[in-house]
Design a protein around this motif. Structure first.
Motif, PDB file in Angstrom:
ATOM      1  N   ILE A  65       8.670  13.660 -14.798  1.00 37.80           N
ATOM      2  CA  ILE A  65      10.111  12.885 -15.564  1.00 37.80           C
ATOM      3  C   ILE A  65      10.867  12.699 -14.513  1.00 37.80           C
ATOM      4  O   ILE A  65      12.164  12.021 -14.602  1.00 37.80           O
ATOM      5  CB  ILE A  65       9.584  12.618 -16.947  1.00 37.80           C
ATOM      6  N   PHE A  66      11.698  14.012 -14.293  1.00 39.64           N
ATOM      7  CA  PHE A  66      12.356  14.356 -13.617  1.00 39.64           C
ATOM      8  C   PHE A  66      12.677  14.108 -12.180  1.00 39.64           C
ATOM      9  O   PHE A  66      14.031  13.437 -12.022  1.00 39.64           O
ATOM     10  CB  PHE A  66      13.055  15.650 -13.385  1.00 39.64           C
ATOM     11  N   ALA A  67      11.868  13.661 -11.206  1.00 40.66           N
ATOM     12  CA  ALA A  67      11.863  12.793 -10.155  1.00 40.66           C
ATOM     13  C   ALA A  67      12.492  11.488 -10.459  1.00 40.66           C
ATOM     14  O   ALA A  67      12.088  10.832  -9.570  1.00 40.66           O
ATOM     15  CB  ALA A  67      10.007  13.204  -9.640  1.00 40.66           C
ATOM     16  N   THR A  68      12.276  11.189 -11.661  1.00 42.24           N
ATOM     17  CA  THR A  68      12.444   9.670 -11.725  1.00 42.24           C
ATOM     18  C   THR A  68      14.054   9.594 -11.047  1.00 42.24           C
ATOM     19  O   THR A  68      14.943   8.451 -10.862  1.00 42.24           O
ATOM     20  CB  THR A  68      12.453   9.109 -13.197  1.00 42.24           C
ATOM     21  N   ILE A  69      15.159  10.684 -11.240  1.00 43.75           N
ATOM     22  CA  ILE A  69      16.345  10.477 -10.843  1.00 43.75           C
ATOM     23  C   ILE A  69      17.064   9.712  -9.062  1.00 43.75           C
ATOM     24  O   ILE A  69      17.696   9.364  -9.602  1.00 43.75           O
ATOM     25  CB  ILE A  69      17.064  11.873 -10.483  1.00 43.75           C
ATOM     26  N   PRO A  70      15.790  10.051  -8.410  1.00 47.26           N
ATOM     27  CA  PRO A  70      15.646   8.956  -7.229  1.00 47.26           C
ATOM     28  C   PRO A  70      15.853   7.730  -7.523  1.00 47.26           C
ATOM     29  O   PRO A  70      16.904   6.458  -6.933  1.00 47.26           O
ATOM     30  CB  PRO A  70      14.779   9.116  -5.379  1.00 47.26           C
ATOM     31  N   LEU A 103       9.178   7.481  -2.678  1.00 45.64           N
ATOM     32  CA  LEU A 103      10.780   7.697  -2.784  1.00 45.64           C
ATOM     33  C   LEU A 103      10.374   8.434  -0.968  1.00 45.64           C
ATOM     34  O   LEU A 103      11.655   7.934   0.006  1.00 45.64           O
ATOM     35  CB  LEU A 103      10.527   9.533  -3.275  1.00 45.64           C
ATOM     36  N   TRP A 104       9.667   8.252  -0.244  1.00 46.63           N
ATOM     37  CA  TRP A 104       9.408   8.011   0.976  1.00 46.63           C
ATOM     38  C   TRP A 104       9.797   6.673   1.718  1.00 46.63           C
ATOM     39  O   TRP A 104      10.446   6.505   2.259  1.00 46.63           O
ATOM     40  CB  TRP A 104       8.017   8.610   1.430  1.00 46.63           C
ATOM     41  N   VAL A 105       9.107   5.721   1.672  1.00 40.76           N
ATOM     42  CA  VAL A 105       9.160   4.464   1.783  1.00 40.76           C
ATOM     43  C   VAL A 105      11.200   4.536   1.117  1.00 40.76           C
ATOM     44  O   VAL A 105      12.154   3.692   1.974  1.00 40.76           O
ATOM     45  CB  VAL A 105       8.981   3.139   1.021  1.00 40.76           C
ATOM     46  N   ALA A 106      11.404   4.571   0.395  1.00 38.77           N
ATOM     47  CA  ALA A 106      13.229   4.045  -0.257  1.00 38.77           C
ATOM     48  C   ALA A 106      14.001   5.368   0.987  1.00 38.77           C
ATOM     49  O   ALA A 106      15.400   4.708   1.152  1.00 38.77           O
ATOM     50  CB  ALA A 106      13.240   4.817  -1.357  1.00 38.77           C
ATOM     51  N   LEU A 107      13.718   6.620   1.418  1.00 35.89           N
ATOM     52  CA  LEU A 107      14.413   6.670   1.982  1.00 35.89           C
ATOM     53  C   LEU A 107      14.652   6.008   3.583  1.00 35.89           C
ATOM     54  O   LEU A 107      15.115   5.920   4.161  1.00 35.89           O
ATOM     55  CB  LEU A 107      13.571   7.949   2.519  1.00 35.89           C
ATOM     56  N   LYS A 108      13.028   5.724   4.070  1.00 34.71           N
ATOM     57  CA  LYS A 108      13.079   5.088   5.427  1.00 34.71           C
ATOM     58  C   LYS A 108      13.887   3.550   5.664  1.00 34.71           C
ATOM     59  O   LYS A 108      14.123   3.204   6.705  1.00 34.71           O
ATOM     60  CB  LYS A 108      11.943   5.192   5.722  1.00 34.71           C
ATOM     61  N   ALA A 109      14.119   3.073   4.100  1.00 33.89           N
ATOM     62  CA  ALA A 109      14.263   1.704   3.711  1.00 33.89           C
ATOM     63  C   ALA A 109      16.821   1.664   4.110  1.00 33.89           C
ATOM     64  O   ALA A 109      17.082   2.448   3.678  1.00 33.89           O
ATOM     65  CB  ALA A 109      14.301   1.180   2.766  1.00 33.89           C
TER      66      ALA A 109
END
Length: 291
Positions: free
Chosen positions: A100-105, A284-290
């Motif tokens: 749940i805390f990982a929704t921070i990104p 999150l990996w996709v978000a980092l690459k975007a």
């Protein structure tokens, strides 16, 4: 990728590992220490660790407005966020709290875009959707129905994530202006001060200290040291890359927490939970690459 940005992302990865490890450590001691007591001791120890770094900082450039803003962010980051997160561990497993805390990104991305700190991106929106689905899968409706009071822990963990996302977006301005060492010490000190009266009023401290066993103190000390290191890495990373890039590495938290939780706390792990973690991490990996 520039060398400085690459170093910032490595620092952010260290933050993610720290989140996962301290989540499990906190789960181990929170019932004995209490949410407020654990939060206070954890960050009091971290503050002591940061004092030598603060002594090397330049304080002359700090305006009253900057001091007030950094102090307010510190209270939110270390008193409100940590208190909510430690409270959530009384109701839900460490791995679940970390997911749940990982929704921070995704929350960080949304807030950064809303405040026009970062541009809109279709790929990032797609990644956010994957994260939301992943968290929903990892939590699981069946698990909520089986444990009716788990919603209390879920809500507290999400409140902690939302608080952290706001702080991530706003810290960058001050870390770029004053440096990670100054911001780290200045933000943590007022939080410790604010927590002290709450600790005495609601959890019967300091009389509780004498009842804590040596292993409990050892775990508390380690969480404090890890918190100091993690926050130094966080503030440094936020000064050298975007808030959403840094927050993306928080996805390491649930992976580390789940692994350690199964190993040390005898917590269960299911295929559904692993699928949820995989979706979150992929998003999150996709978000980092975007870009």
């Amino acid at each position: 990728m520039s060398g400085l940005r690459g170093a910032a992302l490595i620092a952010a990865a260290g933050v993610g590992v720290s989140i996962g490890a301290t989540t499990v450590a906190s789960k181990f001691v929170v019932a004995d220490v209490g949410p407020t007591g654990l939060t206070f001791l954890r960050y009091a120890i971290a503050l002591v660790c940061l004092l030598p770094f603060a002594a090397l900082s330049s304080w002359r450039r700090l305006s009253f407005g900057d001091i007030s803003a950094i102090a307010a962010l510190g209270v939110a980051q270390f008193a409100i966020l940590a208190g909510l997160f430690h409270f959530s561990l009384l109701y839900i497993p460490a791995g679940r709290a970390a997911v749940i805390f990982a929704t921070i990104p995704l929350l960080t991305m949304g807030i950064a875009i809303a405040l026009r700190r970062e541009p809109r991106s279709f790929l990032k929106a797609l990644a956010v959707s994957a994260c939301v689905v992943g968290v929903a899968v990892a939590i699981g409706e069946r698990d909520i129905l089986t444990h009716p009071r788990a919603w209390i822990g879920d809500l507290a963990a999400f409140g902690a994530a939302l608080t952290g996302a706001v702080c991530n977006v706003l810290y960058g301005t001050y870390t770029r202006r004053h440096g990670a060492r100054t911001v780290s010490a200045l933000s943590m000190a007022p939080a410790v001060i604010v927590l002290l009266p709450a600790l005495i009023l609601f959890e019967g401290w300091p009389s509780v200290w004498s009842e804590l066993a040596a292993p409990i103190w050892a775990v508390i000390f380690l969480t404090g040291v890890a918190s100091a290191a993690g926050f130094l890495l966080l503030t440094w990373a936020l000064a050298h890359t975007s808030a959403s890039d840094v927050a993306a590495f928080f996805s390491l938290g649930p992976i580390v927490a789940t692994t350690l939780g199964v190993w040390l706390l005898d917590e269960s792990i299911t295929l559904q939970f692993l699928l949820g973690v995989a979706l979150v991490s992929s998003g999150l990996w996709v978000a980092l690459k975007a870009k």
